[in-house]
Design an enzyme around this catalytic site. Structure first.
Site, PDB file in Angstrom:
ATOM      1  N   GLU A  65     -65.019 -10.440  21.718  1.00 17.05           N
ATOM      2  CA  GLU A  65     -65.206  -9.560  20.560  1.00 17.05           C
ATOM      3  C   GLU A  65     -64.245  -8.370  20.564  1.00 17.05           C
ATOM      4  O   GLU A  65     -63.937  -7.828  19.508  1.00 17.05           O
ATOM      5  CB  GLU A  65     -66.662  -9.076  20.476  1.00 17.05           C
ATOM      6  CG  GLU A  65     -67.668 -10.172  20.105  1.00 17.05           C
ATOM      7  CD  GLU A  65     -68.158 -10.978  21.307  1.00 17.05           C
ATOM      8  OE1 GLU A  65     -67.603 -10.804  22.426  1.00 17.05           O
ATOM      9  OE2 GLU A  65     -69.092 -11.788  21.137  1.00 17.05           O
ATOM     10  N   PHE A 127     -84.610  -9.543  23.785  1.00 15.15           N
ATOM     11  CA  PHE A 127     -83.426 -10.275  24.246  1.00 15.15           C
ATOM     12  C   PHE A 127     -82.203  -9.890  23.408  1.00 15.15           C
ATOM     13  O   PHE A 127     -82.250  -9.933  22.190  1.00 15.15           O
ATOM     14  CB  PHE A 127     -83.691 -11.792  24.160  1.00 15.15           C
ATOM     15  CG  PHE A 127     -82.481 -12.605  24.548  1.00 15.15           C
ATOM     16  CD1 PHE A 127     -81.981 -12.562  25.850  1.00 15.15           C
ATOM     17  CD2 PHE A 127     -81.835 -13.403  23.620  1.00 15.15           C
ATOM     18  CE1 PHE A 127     -80.866 -13.299  26.212  1.00 15.15           C
ATOM     19  CE2 PHE A 127     -80.725 -14.146  23.971  1.00 15.15           C
ATOM     20  CZ  PHE A 127     -80.242 -14.096  25.269  1.00 15.15           C
ATOM     21  N   GLN A 128     -81.159  -9.506  24.064  1.00 12.44           N
ATOM     22  CA  GLN A 128     -79.890  -9.093  23.440  1.00 12.44           C
ATOM     23  C   GLN A 128     -80.064  -7.939  22.447  1.00 12.44           C
ATOM     24  O   GLN A 128     -79.383  -7.891  21.423  1.00 12.44           O
ATOM     25  CB  GLN A 128     -79.178 -10.291  22.806  1.00 12.44           C
ATOM     26  CG  GLN A 128     -78.746 -11.289  23.874  1.00 12.44           C
ATOM     27  CD  GLN A 128     -77.759 -12.337  23.401  1.00 12.44           C
ATOM     28  OE1 GLN A 128     -77.785 -12.728  22.241  1.00 12.44           O
ATOM     29  NE2 GLN A 128     -76.908 -12.798  24.293  1.00 12.44           N
ATOM     30  N   LYS A 177     -82.122  -8.974  12.097  1.00 15.33           N
ATOM     31  CA  LYS A 177     -82.165 -10.398  11.751  1.00 15.33           C
ATOM     32  C   LYS A 177     -83.118 -10.655  10.577  1.00 15.33           C
ATOM     33  O   LYS A 177     -82.833 -11.493   9.711  1.00 15.33           O
ATOM     34  CB  LYS A 177     -82.585 -11.213  12.979  1.00 15.33           C
ATOM     35  CG  LYS A 177     -82.368 -12.702  12.770  1.00 15.33           C
ATOM     36  CD  LYS A 177     -82.493 -13.503  14.048  1.00 15.33           C
ATOM     37  CE  LYS A 177     -82.165 -14.961  13.810  1.00 15.33           C
ATOM     38  NZ  LYS A 177     -82.271 -15.770  15.033  1.00 15.33           N
ATOM     39  N   MET A 489     -46.449   1.910  34.096  1.00 14.77           N
ATOM     40  CA  MET A 489     -46.576   3.334  33.747  1.00 14.77           C
ATOM     41  C   MET A 489     -47.361   4.086  34.819  1.00 14.77           C
ATOM     42  O   MET A 489     -47.048   5.243  35.134  1.00 14.77           O
ATOM     43  CB  MET A 489     -47.243   3.486  32.372  1.00 14.77           C
ATOM     44  CG  MET A 489     -47.272   4.911  31.859  1.00 14.77           C
ATOM     45  SD  MET A 489     -45.646   5.677  31.839  1.00 14.77           S
ATOM     46  CE  MET A 489     -45.142   5.371  30.151  1.00 14.77           C
TER      47      MET A 489
HETATM   48  C1  LIG Z   1     -48.508   5.857  27.245  1.00 18.21           C
HETATM   49  C2  LIG Z   1     -48.481   6.725  26.013  1.00 18.21           C
HETATM   50  C3  LIG Z   1     -47.493   7.678  25.868  1.00 18.21           C
HETATM   51  C4  LIG Z   1     -47.405   8.430  24.710  1.00 18.21           C
HETATM   52  N1  LIG Z   1     -46.347   9.293  24.568  1.00 18.21           N
HETATM   53  C5  LIG Z   1     -46.147   9.883  23.364  1.00 18.21           C
HETATM   54  C6  LIG Z   1     -44.968  10.654  23.116  1.00 18.21           C
HETATM   55  O1  LIG Z   1     -44.101  10.816  23.961  1.00 18.21           O
HETATM   56  N2  LIG Z   1     -44.810  11.186  21.888  1.00 18.21           N
HETATM   57  C7  LIG Z   1     -45.743  11.006  20.884  1.00 18.21           C
HETATM   58  O2  LIG Z   1     -45.529  11.465  19.764  1.00 18.21           O
HETATM   59  N3  LIG Z   1     -46.858  10.326  21.116  1.00 18.21           N
HETATM   60  C8  LIG Z   1     -47.074   9.747  22.308  1.00 18.21           C
HETATM   61  N4  LIG Z   1     -48.201   8.990  22.501  1.00 18.21           N
HETATM   62  C9  LIG Z   1     -49.166   8.876  21.390  1.00 18.21           C
HETATM   63  C10 LIG Z   1     -50.124  10.069  21.354  1.00 18.21           C
HETATM   64  O3  LIG Z   1     -51.099   9.890  22.347  1.00 18.21           O
HETATM   65  C11 LIG Z   1     -50.783  10.185  19.956  1.00 18.21           C
HETATM   66  O4  LIG Z   1     -51.398   8.971  19.619  1.00 18.21           O
HETATM   67  C12 LIG Z   1     -49.785  10.518  18.865  1.00 18.21           C
HETATM   68  O5  LIG Z   1     -48.942  11.565  19.223  1.00 18.21           O
HETATM   69  C13 LIG Z   1     -50.551  10.870  17.599  1.00 18.21           C
HETATM   70  O6  LIG Z   1     -49.687  10.909  16.516  1.00 18.21           O
HETATM   71  P1  LIG Z   1     -50.167  11.477  15.117  1.00 18.21           P
HETATM   72  O7  LIG Z   1     -50.779  12.804  15.311  1.00 18.21           O
HETATM   73  O8  LIG Z   1     -49.001  11.358  14.202  1.00 18.21           O
HETATM   74  O9  LIG Z   1     -51.201  10.352  14.611  1.00 18.21           O
HETATM   75  P2  LIG Z   1     -52.803  10.308  14.572  1.00 18.21           P
HETATM   76  O10 LIG Z   1     -53.385  10.588  15.867  1.00 18.21           O
HETATM   77  O11 LIG Z   1     -53.123   9.018  13.912  1.00 18.21           O
HETATM   78  O12 LIG Z   1     -53.173  11.500  13.607  1.00 18.21           O
HETATM   79  C14 LIG Z   1     -52.834  11.438  12.246  1.00 18.21           C
HETATM   80  C15 LIG Z   1     -53.222  12.742  11.587  1.00 18.21           C
HETATM   81  O13 LIG Z   1     -52.908  12.620  10.208  1.00 18.21           O
HETATM   82  C16 LIG Z   1     -54.043  13.002   9.435  1.00 18.21           C
HETATM   83  N5  LIG Z   1     -54.049  12.237   8.196  1.00 18.21           N
HETATM   84  C17 LIG Z   1     -54.493  10.969   8.000  1.00 18.21           C
HETATM   85  N6  LIG Z   1     -54.380  10.631   6.712  1.00 18.21           N
HETATM   86  C18 LIG Z   1     -53.841  11.696   6.084  1.00 18.21           C
HETATM   87  C19 LIG Z   1     -53.494  11.955   4.732  1.00 18.21           C
HETATM   88  N7  LIG Z   1     -53.688  11.051   3.774  1.00 18.21           N
HETATM   89  N8  LIG Z   1     -52.966  13.166   4.427  1.00 18.21           N
HETATM   90  C20 LIG Z   1     -52.788  14.117   5.377  1.00 18.21           C
HETATM   91  N9  LIG Z   1     -53.115  13.931   6.676  1.00 18.21           N
HETATM   92  C21 LIG Z   1     -53.622  12.732   7.016  1.00 18.21           C
HETATM   93  C22 LIG Z   1     -55.240  12.685  10.304  1.00 18.21           C
HETATM   94  O14 LIG Z   1     -56.355  13.464   9.921  1.00 18.21           O
HETATM   95  C23 LIG Z   1     -54.720  13.021  11.699  1.00 18.21           C
HETATM   96  O15 LIG Z   1     -54.918  14.364  12.032  1.00 18.21           O
HETATM   97  C24 LIG Z   1     -48.351   8.260  23.675  1.00 18.21           C
HETATM   98  C25 LIG Z   1     -49.368   7.338  23.834  1.00 18.21           C
HETATM   99  C26 LIG Z   1     -49.436   6.556  24.975  1.00 18.21           C
HETATM  100  C27 LIG Z   1     -50.517   5.533  25.088  1.00 18.21           C
HETATM  101  C1  LIG Z   2     -57.780  -0.603  29.219  1.00 17.85           C
HETATM  102  C2  LIG Z   2     -56.881   0.313  29.976  1.00 17.85           C
HETATM  103  N1  LIG Z   2     -57.048   0.456  31.317  1.00 17.85           N
HETATM  104  C3  LIG Z   2     -56.218   1.275  32.004  1.00 17.85           C
HETATM  105  C4  LIG Z   2     -55.227   1.972  31.372  1.00 17.85           C
HETATM  106  C5  LIG Z   2     -54.309   2.916  32.153  1.00 17.85           C
HETATM  107  N2  LIG Z   2     -52.900   2.435  32.060  1.00 17.85           N
HETATM  108  C6  LIG Z   2     -52.020   2.967  31.210  1.00 17.85           C
HETATM  109  S1  LIG Z   2     -50.512   2.223  31.265  1.00 17.85           S
HETATM  110  C7  LIG Z   2     -51.034   1.194  32.490  1.00 17.85           C
HETATM  111  C8  LIG Z   2     -50.092   0.177  33.085  1.00 17.85           C
HETATM  112  C9  LIG Z   2     -49.692  -0.881  32.137  1.00 17.85           C
HETATM  113  O1  LIG Z   2     -49.073  -1.920  32.845  1.00 17.85           O
HETATM  114  P1  LIG Z   2     -48.346  -3.091  32.097  1.00 17.85           P
HETATM  115  O2  LIG Z   2     -49.245  -3.664  31.061  1.00 17.85           O
HETATM  116  O3  LIG Z   2     -47.802  -4.046  33.066  1.00 17.85           O
HETATM  117  O4  LIG Z   2     -47.191  -2.335  31.305  1.00 17.85           O
HETATM  118  P2  LIG Z   2     -45.925  -1.539  31.926  1.00 17.85           P
HETATM  119  O5  LIG Z   2     -46.301  -0.110  32.043  1.00 17.85           O
HETATM  120  O6  LIG Z   2     -45.603  -2.161  33.239  1.00 17.85           O
HETATM  121  O7  LIG Z   2     -44.841  -1.736  30.903  1.00 17.85           O
HETATM  122  C10 LIG Z   2     -52.370   1.447  32.831  1.00 17.85           C
HETATM  123  C11 LIG Z   2     -53.112   0.739  33.897  1.00 17.85           C
HETATM  124  C12 LIG Z   2     -55.124   1.811  29.974  1.00 17.85           C
HETATM  125  N3  LIG Z   2     -54.234   2.485  29.257  1.00 17.85           N
HETATM  126  N4  LIG Z   2     -55.939   0.957  29.320  1.00 17.85           N
END
Ligand SMILES: Cc1cc2nc3c(=O)[nH]c(=O)nc-3n(C[C@H](O)[C@H](O)[C@H](O)COP(=O)(O)OP(=O)(O)OC[C@H]3O[C@@H](n4cnc5c(N)ncnc54)[C@H](O)[C@@H]3O)c2cc1C
Ligand SMILES: Cc1ncc(C[n+]2csc(CCOP(=O)(O)OP(=O)(O)O)c2C)c(N)n1
Ligand SMILES: [Mg+2]
Length: 586
Positions: A65, A127-128, A177, A489
């Site tokens: 799911e 159940f469930q 249900k 990462m």
């Molecule tokens: C491993 C990893 C590394 C990351 N590194 C980076 C990085 O280096 N740089 C980076 O930028 N991000 C990075 N991120 C992503 C980061 O965590 C955030 O998800 C991201 O920065 C959020 O971007 P955002 O605010 O544009 O989008 P969202 O979090 O989606 O926010 C969107 C905003 O827009 C608003 N909004 C929605 N609809 C409308 C509308 N119609 N009009 C006006 N406002 C609206 C919402 O209310 C919200 O506040 C990383 C994520 C991961 C998993």
């Molecule tokens: C469900 C979940 N568990 C743990 C993490 C923490 N986490 C962030 S990046 C990462 C490693 C990802 O490894 P891989 O999929 O091999 O990608 P790579 O960084 O090697 O490109 C982990 C464990 C996560 N983001 N999501």
């Protein structure tokens, strides 16, 4: 502000008929314009599954799911419509939770319909039975428990309205249900929710618009921060007009990539933790930040105390609770971005931004003119090469769905997105296992598009069971596994901050090509740069899904990196290089 109008269709013109609750669920979905759902059956949802054959809805049977939720989410991100996931009670609904939270953190419109035990059994540990509305309360925009057949149609319609209006988000409807089994008159029109009324604070104050225009007029070093809200609001054209008219460079969040074309001369690229050095420098040097539909996530700001201290700030945002939450701003324009910009643009005149643009351009140094494809082939395969080649070969005209980790960041750095909804990624929750199922959803929504999964060897294994869904449904997607033998990462953090103590990050994986083969899906392992092009061509021309297992450099790191909590200009750079060249891999 609301996008309700498009999707809701007239369901039934004929006289209202008496239907079971199970039938009403599907009839209401059809009325809302739904033609595809992602789900998994079980005891309490069985009446609904029994009734499904009477309705023109494609049901995609998932293998877990969590996959159903990510597929509905990917469907929504690719199409802008509401995605729908279905699950049974108990473990079926708890398995959805990660997918719901993923959609919540990225503001994705989604409706999850789950069944529960009969209303008389609620609270008896039947159940469930689980209290799924209790469990999902903090990770849904709203949720409902429906115990009466008479309430199903209006509740499901209300759920759609909530999911797509204002700041979008996931909504869960839990139906007992007995409500599924009982019957009542079904009248789609009568079940219509009251018209969506924006929050009273969602009103652009004329004086604030004038203040914003004044700040833009007087700024010497402005930067636009374009976020996911640009895409959600469909404000791409207005943002472009603002940037071009006032000659303002545009930095993008990860979630905003594609909202402003990467190939545009005013595009700076991604900001934040793994953003390019010049983007973060421009932000730190700026005297005016114009934040458009972005929420100043900590990955974007680094330490908030030291964030863009010289800059005034304008924040255009639909959710009032985001204003002054992470970063204090000087002017807040609360409302739908497109509507706000329509009001602002007539007050913004042309500006000469050349001096500031020149400064920013100069800070790009040699990186801007170096094309990674021209770097000598050192015999090693770097993930960055793979991303660059994928971008070049597809002409950038594909939907790329990434998982979470190093490969996600390299994709963001090296695959240039010119169009909205061409990058689908889990930004806020950072959910490993997202890519494969989300790509199934994206391809289902946009069958005419080329869809690529880019996943790490770790994350791919989290939801690899959905390969069987791909096989059963005959879904043509291409899968690139970036195989570095590590949870890369996390290994990178161990390398930088835990003295290279690689505890629990080296990962043994199955032979991914054989795994694909076991599902009747073609595949190839790629070890050299010189093999990339023909392998990608083979994947693209294959009739069915195809998996490429890229054996990349094992201990490479994503640069630049701002350690969590550091100031935006305090970056870890690729060792031994010109500080500005860390982004161009060799
Ligand atoms: C491993 C990893 C590394 C990351 N590194 C980076 C990085 O280096 N740089 C980076 O930028 N991000 C990075 N991120 C992503 C980061 O965590 C955030 O998800 C991201 O920065 C959020 O971007 P955002 O605010 O544009 O989008 P969202 O979090 O989606 O926010 C969107 C905003 O827009 C608003 N909004 C929605 N609809 C409308 C509308 N119609 N009009 C006006 N406002 C609206 C919402 O209310 C919200 O506040 C990383 C994520 C991961 C998993
Ligand atoms: C469900 C979940 N568990 C743990 C993490 C923490 N986490 C962030 S990046 C990462 C490693 C990802 O490894 P891989 O999929 O091999 O990608 P790579 O960084 O090697 O490109 C982990 C464990 C996560 N983001 N999501
Ligand atoms: Mg890995």
């Amino acid at each position: 502000m609301t996008k309700e109008s498009g999707q809701a269709k007239q369901a039934h013109q004929t006289a209202p008929a008496k239907l079971t609750g199970a039938e009403i669920i599907w009839a209401t979905l059809v009325g809302e314009g739904v033609d595809t759902v992602f789900g998994y059956p079980g005891g309490t949802i069985l009446p609904a599954y029994d009734a499904l054959r009477k309705f023109p809805i494609r049901h995609i049977l998932v293998r877990h799911e969590q996959g159903a939720a990510h597929m509905a989410d990917g469907y929504a991100r690719a199409s802008g419509k509401v995605g729908v996931a279905i699950a049974t009670s108990g473990p079926g609904s708890t398995n959805l939770v990660t997918g719901i939270a993923t959609a919540m953190l990225d503001s994705i419109p989604m409706v999850c319909i789950v069944a529960n035990v009969s209303s008389k059994l609620l609270g008896t540990d039947a159940f469930q039975e689980v209290d799924i509305t209790g469990i999902t309360l903090p990770v849904t925009k709203h949720n409902f428990l429906v115990t009466k057949v008479e309430d199903i149609a209006s509740t499901v319609r209300h759920a759609f309205q909530i999911a797509r209006s204002g700041r979008p988000g996931p909504v869960l409807v839990d139906i007992t249900k007995d409500a599924e089994i009982n019957s009542t008159v079904f009248d789609f029109d009568a079940a219509r929710p009251r018209p969506y009324r924006p929050h009273p604070m969602l009103r652009v104050v004329k004086g604030d618009i004038a203040d914003a225009a004044e700040l833009i007029r007087n700024a010497k070093k402005p930067v636009i921060l374009a976020g996911h809200g640009v895409i959600e609001s469909g404000a791409e054209e207005q943002v472009r007009t603002l940037a071009e008219r006032a000659q303002i460079p545009v930095a993008l969040t990860l979630m905003g990539l594609g909202g402003f074309p990467a190939s545009h001369p005013l595009s700076l690229g991604m900001m934040g933790m793994h953003g390019e050095s010049w983007v973060n420098h421009a932000i730190q040097e700026s005297d005016l930040l114009i934040a458009l539909g972005m929420r100043f996530d900590d990955r974007v700001t680094g330490s908030t105390n030291t964030y863009a201290t010289k800059a005034k700030k304008i924040h255009v945002e639909i959710d009032p609770s985001e204003i002054n939450k992470n970063i204090k701003v000087d002017v807040a324009l609360v409302g739908d971005l497109r509507e706000v910009l329509e009001e602002l643009l007539p007050r913004v005149g042309t500006r000469d931004g050349s001096a500031w643009l020149k400064t920013v351009e100069a800070s790009k140094g040699a990186v801007a003119v170096r094309d990674i494809k021209n770097l000598p082939d050192s015999g090693h395969l770097y993930a960055a090469h793979v991303m660059h080649d994928l971008w070049r070969i597809t002409g950038g005209d594909a939907i790329v769905v990434t998982d979470v980790g190093q490969h996600q960041m390299w994709e963001a750095q090296y695959f240039k997105h010119d169009k909205s909804r061409s990058l689908i990624t889990s930004g806020g929750l950072g959910t490993m296992g997202f890519a494969l199922p989300a790509a199934i959803g994206a391809k289902t929504a946009c069958p005419e598009k080329e869809v690529w999964v880019i996943a790490g060897d770790g994350g791919f294994q989290m939801t690899a069971a959905e390969l069987a869904t791909i096989a059963q449904e005959g879904i043509k997607i291409n899968i690139a596994v970036i195989n570095n033998g590590y949870l890369g990462m996390v290994r990178q953090w161990q390398e930088f901050f835990y003295e290279k103590n690689y505890e629990s990050t080296p990962m043994v994986s199955p032979d991914f090509v054989k795994l694909a083969d076991a599902h009747g899906i073609g595949g190839l392992t790629v070890r050299k740069r010189s093999e990339v092009e023909s392998a990608v061509a083979q994947a693209r021309s294959a009739k069915g899904a195809f998996l490429l297992n890229f054996m990349v450099e094992k201990e490479d790191a994503v640069y630049p990196m701002i350690p969590a909590g550091n100031a935006l200009h305090e970056m870890i750079r690729r060792p031994g290089k010109d500080p500005l060249e860390e982004s161009a891999h060799e």
